[in-house]
Every structure is written in structure tokens, then in C-alpha cells.
Design an enzyme around this catalytic site. Sequence first.
Site, short mmCIF file in Angstrom:
data_model
loop_
_atom_site.label_atom_id
_atom_site.label_comp_id
_atom_site.label_asym_id
_atom_site.label_seq_id
_atom_site.Cartn_x
_atom_site.Cartn_y
_atom_site.Cartn_z
CD GLU A 34 -3.10 0.85 0.19
OE1 GLU A 34 -2.44 1.81 -0.25
OE2 GLU A 34 -4.33 0.75 0.03
NE ARG A 126 -5.14 -2.02 8.94
CZ ARG A 126 -5.03 -1.55 7.70
NH1 ARG A 126 -4.57 -0.33 7.49
NH2 ARG A 126 -5.42 -2.28 6.67
CG ASN A 128 -6.17 1.65 4.71
OD1 ASN A 128 -5.37 0.73 4.79
ND2 ASN A 128 -6.95 1.83 3.66
CG ASN A 177 -8.41 2.44 0.56
OD1 ASN A 177 -7.18 2.42 0.61
ND2 ASN A 177 -9.13 1.33 0.72
CG ASP A 231 -7.30 -0.33 -2.04
OD1 ASP A 231 -6.70 0.56 -1.42
OD2 ASP A 231 -7.32 -1.52 -1.66
#
Length: 320
Positions: A34, A126, A128, A177, A231
Site C-alpha cells: 500500500e 487503524r 490506512n 482509502n 482502493d
Amino acid sequence: MQTVLRILAFIGTLCLTMSYKIEPLPDSYAGLGEGPHWDAARQSLYFVDIEAPALLRYDYKQNKTYRAQIEGEQLAGFVLPIEGKPQEFAVGCGRRVVIVNWDGVAPVAKVERTLFEVQAAFEANRFNDAKTDPRGRLFAGTMRYIGDEFEHRHGELYRWEQGKQLAVVKTDVGISNGLAWDEKNKKFYYIDTTDYEVKSYDYDIETGVASNPKVIYDLRKTSPKDHLLPDGMTIDTDGNIYVATFNGHTIYKLDPRTGKVLLEIKFPTKQITSATFGGPDLDILYVTTAAKFDQPAPAGTTYKVTGLNAKGYPGVNLKI
């Protein structure tokens, strides 16, 4: 007439799948890759392996990937270089944004201090995805890490700027995202994966305030199980956005002004997580993927895409 229609359909397909080349980066595997960030000064691509947790750096000139385990941590949602401090990076570790020291080569990176922490009441959350806007402000979002993110929308999107109070940009977020900015047209683009949409906002570059959300692309299909999961995201210098689909093998190049798909970039693996432009001429699209839920090889590989006839912007370092 039918022949003409078939020819037109074929031409349309060619336009959506124009010539491009996809190649893997060496030693670039990440189980949950990521947050790709292109550092122009170092001609390097930084990205994370979230659950390892690890920082990775692909050196363009060496054609080599370096990897470092983050000492004492369990998660790393993103990595962003700090302006003026070449060995310091902001990293999302759980619900904290921490400053990590790494020389880009050593196999271990160390946490130096915590910049800020959020959502103490939501231990299952958490950080991202995160990025800096064109002025170096940090935009970082959270998601539920344990449980159903689609049912429990406990995430939030934050804006952090040196010397100012942490601001909540958006609440009621499932999986925070993709983020991208179009400074020319004063737009901010944002993806909450659980909405199956890409939204645009009017963006005030002087204040960092986003307003007037509008859906510009909908990835819903005929039934929920078929919906594409948007995403990560990036933008080119023409203002077109590139949306990664976690379950769709594809990055969609979209014109956000019309909502039209200009190109479909297909990959040999399913879980496409994010993308950014880089390289000496900023015309290489670097793409991270994942190998969650027992996806077969080459899942988790990080790729470069050339031949797109498009250019992007270098990553902006975080100003502290």
C-alpha cells in the site's frame, strides 16, 4: 448496420485497452502492499507492507528494492518522507502516526516518537491510506481493522498541519482509502471503499478545507457480491484519476469531469491496492498489490506500467 456497430465497439475496446507494458519490480513482494509515494529527490519509490509491518524503497537507478522491518510495531498503514529530514518518515502504526528513522538501506527501522494518536475508544481501528496535499498537509484516514468494516463504520479522515489542531475532515467512514488533489481545478478526490464510489470535493488550497462532496464514479454492479472495491488512487497532469480496484484486476483511468472510463489497465493478479506516478520523467505508473485470503502468485507483487502517455506529480513531503 450491424457490421458498423461491431467495428465501432471494437474501436471502443481498443481505446480502453491501449498499448501499455506491465513489469514487476525486483524483490517487491508485500503481503498487503500500500501507500506508494514517489520521492523525486532520491529517485525512489516508498511503500509499505501493512501487516509485516515493513517499509520498502525501490531505487530507480539501482533497480533494487530495500526492505526494513519496523521495530516493535504490528502495523504500518502508510509511509511519507519528512521535509528536510532525509532519514525521517511519518508512518501510520495502528491508531498512531509516528516518526520513524530509516536510512533507506538498513533491514530495521526504528520509531523515534509519536506525532499524534486518534480514536482511543476504538482499539480495533487503524490508520490506512494517507497522503500530503500540495502544501504538505497530512490527510490520513482510519478503518476498523478487526471485524466488519462495511457494518461498523467507525473510521474517520483527518487533516494534520504543523502548528494547528488536528481536524476531522469526515466521519462515518468504513475503509478510508484513495486520495488525490487537482490544484489547477481546486478539487480533492477521496475514496471510502465501503461506499463503492469516488467522490470529488471543492478544495481550498489555502486552508485545506474540502467541501461540497459529489459522487463522480460509482463502482456498484448488479449485486453486492459483484461490486468493485475502489482502493488507492492517483492523478495525472491532465486531471485524470487512476482508481485501483481491490478485487477487480484493474486500474481505471477516469475523467472526473465526465465520469467516463478512458482506459482499463489490467494486471495478472486480483487485489490492486494503489498507484502513483514516478520515474525521472514522472511517466511510470507504480502499482502496489496484495496477497490476502490466499491469493496465488504473483499476488503481492509491485509493478511498473509504462507506455501510458501520461505524466503525474511527485510525492509531496510532509512538513513538520
